[in-house]
Design a protein around this motif. Structure first.
Motif, PDB file in Angstrom:
ATOM      1  N   ASN A   1       0.817  -1.219   0.000  1.00  0.00           N
ATOM      2  CA  ASN A   1       0.000   0.000   0.000  1.00  0.00           C
ATOM      3  C   ASN A   1       0.850   1.267   0.000  1.00  0.00           C
ATOM      4  O   ASN A   1       0.405   2.330  -0.450  1.00  0.00           O
ATOM      5  CB  ASN A   1      -0.927   0.018   1.219  1.00  0.00           C
ATOM      6  N   ARG A   2       2.059   1.160   0.555  1.00  0.00           N
ATOM      7  CA  ARG A   2       2.925   2.353   0.592  1.00  0.00           C
ATOM      8  C   ARG A   2       3.180   2.886  -0.809  1.00  0.00           C
ATOM      9  O   ARG A   2       3.215   4.104  -1.030  1.00  0.00           O
ATOM     10  CB  ARG A   2       4.252   2.028   1.275  1.00  0.00           C
ATOM     11  N   ALA A   3       3.383   1.992  -1.787  1.00  0.00           N
ATOM     12  CA  ALA A   3       3.648   2.415  -3.159  1.00  0.00           C
ATOM     13  C   ALA A   3       2.433   3.088  -3.786  1.00  0.00           C
ATOM     14  O   ALA A   3       2.561   3.828  -4.770  1.00  0.00           O
ATOM     15  CB  ALA A   3       4.066   1.204  -4.000  1.00  0.00           C
ATOM     16  N   LEU A   4       1.257   2.849  -3.213  1.00  0.00           N
ATOM     17  CA  LEU A   4       0.025   3.474  -3.703  1.00  0.00           C
ATOM     18  C   LEU A   4      -0.283   4.773  -2.971  1.00  0.00           C
ATOM     19  O   LEU A   4      -1.292   5.416  -3.252  1.00  0.00           O
ATOM     20  CB  LEU A   4      -1.151   2.500  -3.522  1.00  0.00           C
ATOM     21  N   GLY A   5       0.589   5.127  -2.020  1.00  0.00           N
ATOM     22  CA  GLY A   5       0.346   6.321  -1.217  1.00  0.00           C
ATOM     23  C   GLY A   5      -0.642   6.087  -0.095  1.00  0.00           C
ATOM     24  O   GLY A   5      -1.211   7.035   0.456  1.00  0.00           O
ATOM     25  N   GLY A   6      -0.864   4.815   0.251  1.00  0.00           N
ATOM     26  CA  GLY A   6      -1.836   4.475   1.289  1.00  0.00           C
ATOM     27  C   GLY A   6      -1.189   3.886   2.521  1.00  0.00           C
ATOM     28  O   GLY A   6       0.013   3.597   2.553  1.00  0.00           O
ATOM     29  N   GLU A   7      -1.993   3.676   3.536  1.00  0.00           N
ATOM     30  CA  GLU A   7      -1.543   3.132   4.809  1.00  0.00           C
ATOM     31  C   GLU A   7      -1.499   1.605   4.735  1.00  0.00           C
ATOM     32  O   GLU A   7      -2.487   0.967   4.351  1.00  0.00           O
ATOM     33  CB  GLU A   7      -2.511   3.580   5.923  1.00  0.00           C
ATOM     34  N   PRO A   8      -0.358   0.980   5.087  1.00  0.00           N
ATOM     35  CA  PRO A   8      -0.265  -0.486   5.041  1.00  0.00           C
ATOM     36  C   PRO A   8      -1.222  -1.189   5.996  1.00  0.00           C
ATOM     37  O   PRO A   8      -1.733  -2.256   5.682  1.00  0.00           O
ATOM     38  CB  PRO A   8       1.191  -0.760   5.422  1.00  0.00           C
ATOM     39  N   HIS A   9      -1.437  -0.615   7.179  1.00  0.00           N
ATOM     40  CA  HIS A   9      -2.380  -1.215   8.119  1.00  0.00           C
ATOM     41  C   HIS A   9      -3.807  -0.867   7.706  1.00  0.00           C
ATOM     42  O   HIS A   9      -4.121   0.304   7.491  1.00  0.00           O
ATOM     43  CB  HIS A   9      -2.124  -0.707   9.539  1.00  0.00           C
ATOM     44  N   GLN A  10      -4.649  -1.870   7.586  1.00  0.00           N
ATOM     45  CA  GLN A  10      -6.038  -1.656   7.224  1.00  0.00           C
ATOM     46  C   GLN A  10      -6.938  -2.405   8.197  1.00  0.00           C
ATOM     47  O   GLN A  10      -6.651  -3.541   8.578  1.00  0.00           O
ATOM     48  CB  GLN A  10      -6.311  -2.126   5.795  1.00  0.00           C
ATOM     49  N   ALA A  11      -8.039  -1.743   8.588  1.00  0.00           N
ATOM     50  CA  ALA A  11      -8.938  -2.356   9.565  1.00  0.00           C
ATOM     51  C   ALA A  11     -10.366  -1.852   9.363  1.00  0.00           C
ATOM     52  O   ALA A  11     -10.575  -0.673   9.063  1.00  0.00           O
ATOM     53  CB  ALA A  11      -8.484  -2.037  10.985  1.00  0.00           C
ATOM     54  N   THR A  12     -11.315  -2.750   9.543  1.00  0.00           N
ATOM     55  CA  THR A  12     -12.733  -2.416   9.498  1.00  0.00           C
ATOM     56  C   THR A  12     -13.423  -3.120  10.656  1.00  0.00           C
ATOM     57  O   THR A  12     -13.202  -4.313  10.893  1.00  0.00           O
ATOM     58  CB  THR A  12     -13.371  -2.871   8.170  1.00  0.00           C
ATOM     59  N   ILE A  13     -14.256  -2.373  11.380  1.00  0.00           N
ATOM     60  CA  ILE A  13     -14.945  -2.904  12.553  1.00  0.00           C
ATOM     61  C   ILE A  13     -16.441  -2.975  12.278  1.00  0.00           C
ATOM     62  O   ILE A  13     -17.016  -2.068  11.668  1.00  0.00           O
ATOM     63  CB  ILE A  13     -14.690  -2.011  13.788  1.00  0.00           C
ATOM     64  N   MET A  14     -17.062  -4.053  12.744  1.00  0.00           N
ATOM     65  CA  MET A  14     -18.513  -4.182  12.654  1.00  0.00           C
ATOM     66  C   MET A  14     -19.082  -4.515  14.026  1.00  0.00           C
ATOM     67  O   MET A  14     -18.622  -5.444  14.681  1.00  0.00           O
ATOM     68  CB  MET A  14     -18.934  -5.265  11.659  1.00  0.00           C
ATOM     69  N   LEU A  15     -20.079  -3.734  14.450  1.00  0.00           N
ATOM     70  CA  LEU A  15     -20.856  -4.053  15.637  1.00  0.00           C
ATOM     71  C   LEU A  15     -22.132  -4.763  15.196  1.00  0.00           C
ATOM     72  O   LEU A  15     -22.762  -4.373  14.204  1.00  0.00           O
ATOM     73  CB  LEU A  15     -21.215  -2.782  16.412  1.00  0.00           C
ATOM     74  N   ILE A  16     -22.516  -5.788  15.953  1.00  0.00           N
ATOM     75  CA  ILE A  16     -23.630  -6.649  15.586  1.00  0.00           C
ATOM     76  C   ILE A  16     -24.600  -6.741  16.754  1.00  0.00           C
ATOM     77  O   ILE A  16     -24.182  -6.841  17.921  1.00  0.00           O
ATOM     78  CB  ILE A  16     -23.110  -8.052  15.208  1.00  0.00           C
ATOM     79  N   ALA A  17     -25.892  -6.703  16.462  1.00  0.00           N
ATOM     80  CA  ALA A  17     -26.905  -6.884  17.504  1.00  0.00           C
ATOM     81  C   ALA A  17     -26.928  -8.355  17.927  1.00  0.00           C
ATOM     82  O   ALA A  17     -27.234  -9.227  17.110  1.00  0.00           O
ATOM     83  CB  ALA A  17     -28.271  -6.471  16.980  1.00  0.00           C
TER      84      ALA A  17
END
Length: 335
Positions: A91-107
């Motif tokens: 991702n660094r070569a794309l100008g982005g952050e190497p660490h990626q995260a997505t959180i989901m809260l569920i009922a």
């Protein structure tokens, strides 16, 4: 935790909505003052056995990335969810952050998603807050000198929290991968302390009261004999099988603390010394374990990150966003 009566989880399934919080919204809502108590709560829930941490997923990909899932729940609070996250160095070569995260809260009552949250800033801040709790309870409170390995996003947040929670800190040395001056990193802290790159990494460690390691964690960053009695180390980078930052045999000389003992033995520094006696930090925070630092103690906080930290912080963000729904996007999510 917002209940099924919230506007984003109404009694009528046909009217259900899904709240979306993107990077900019999360960064607006997230503050160090709010994150610290949320992360502390996660440690206490874990220590009390009220918060469950489910089996970890952490797998290499053919793309060169690493994908993981951290999940858990707090049944007494109706809190359930997961974070899908990993590290993509390209991702660094794309100008982005190497660490990626997505959180989901569920009922937990229905299994329906309540909220999807960009998890990058959450991961950064909750890890910084966890590091601060380690320093507040394990390090010498008169510490003056700090050496940090790394000058990226996580190194910066660790230093930020360290300077905030330990007013005695006056000097910061840093060692980055290219061993060059990082003016942007220095500028972030120049008003609070004397900060400069370390001329010699082993010498810097030997002169430090606190050492923070926040690198990709491929091999030992310094020599064993560089660590003097009385030093505290916050170790962030070892979070996958095969990664390490500490020299061999250091754990044998230290009092070792972890966020979760099983997880640390799987992916943390203690994967290299699974027989090492460890104490979970939550037990220290709750008073279940008492730690009185002796002057010559070497202490290590092996941080691998608790799913519960992500969930308690995500719940806080969700609750804040619900108070001002007009500013935060939601989409119809009927079932």
């Amino acid at each position: 935790m917002p209940t099924s009566a919230t506007p984003f989880s109404p009694p009528n399934p046909a009217e259900a909505r899904l709240l979306l919080l993107d990077k900019h919204q999360v960064e607006t809502l997230l503050t160090a003052e709010a994150v610290l108590p949320a992360v502390r709560e996660a440690f206490l829930l874990h220590a009390a056995g009220e918060g469950r941490v489910f089996p970890l997923v952490r797998e290499p990909l053919s793309t060169g990335g690493v994908f993981g899932i951290k999940s858990g729940d707090v049944q007494s609070q109706g809190l359930l969810g997961f974070k899908a996250a990993g590290f993509w160095p390209a991702n660094r070569a794309l100008g982005g952050e190497p660490h990626q995260a997505t959180i989901m809260l569920i009922a937990p009552e229905t299994g329906r998603p309540l909220c999807i949250i960009d998890g990058n800033a959450v991961t950064t801040m909750r890890t910084g807050a966890a590091g601060a709790l380690g320093l507040m309870h394990l390090a010498r409170q008169d510490s003056i000198r700090l050496t940090v390995f790394g000058s990226g996003v996580q190194a910066a947040i660790q230093v930020q929290f360290a300077l905030a929670c330990l007013p005695s800190l006056q000097q910061v040395s840093y060692v980055n991968t290219n061993r060059r001056r990082d003016e942007k990193f220095e500028a972030r802290f120049a008003a609070r302390c004397d900060i400069a790159p370390a001329a010699d990494h082993n010498l810097a460690v030997s002169e430090s009261d606190i050492v923070i390691t926040a690198t990709p964690g491929k091999a030992a960053l310094f020599e064993l004999d560089a660590v003097r009695p009385g030093t505290h180390l916050n170790c962030v980078g070892a979070d996958t099988k095969g990664k390490r930052e500490l020299p061999p045999d250091l754990l044998a000389r230290a009092k070792v603390f972890v966020d979760d003992a099983n997880q640390a033995r799987q992916i943390g520094e203690t994967q290299w010394h699974a027989e090492t006696p460890v104490t979970e930090l939550g037990d220290v925070l709750s008073g279940k374990s008492v730690f009185a630092r002796a002057d010559k103690d070497i202490t290590v906080f092996d941080m691998t990150g608790l799913a519960l930290q992500d969930l308690t912080v995500a719940r806080m963000l969700y609750a804040q966003a619900l108070q001002d729904q007009g500013r935060h996007a939601g989409i119809a999510w009927p079932w």
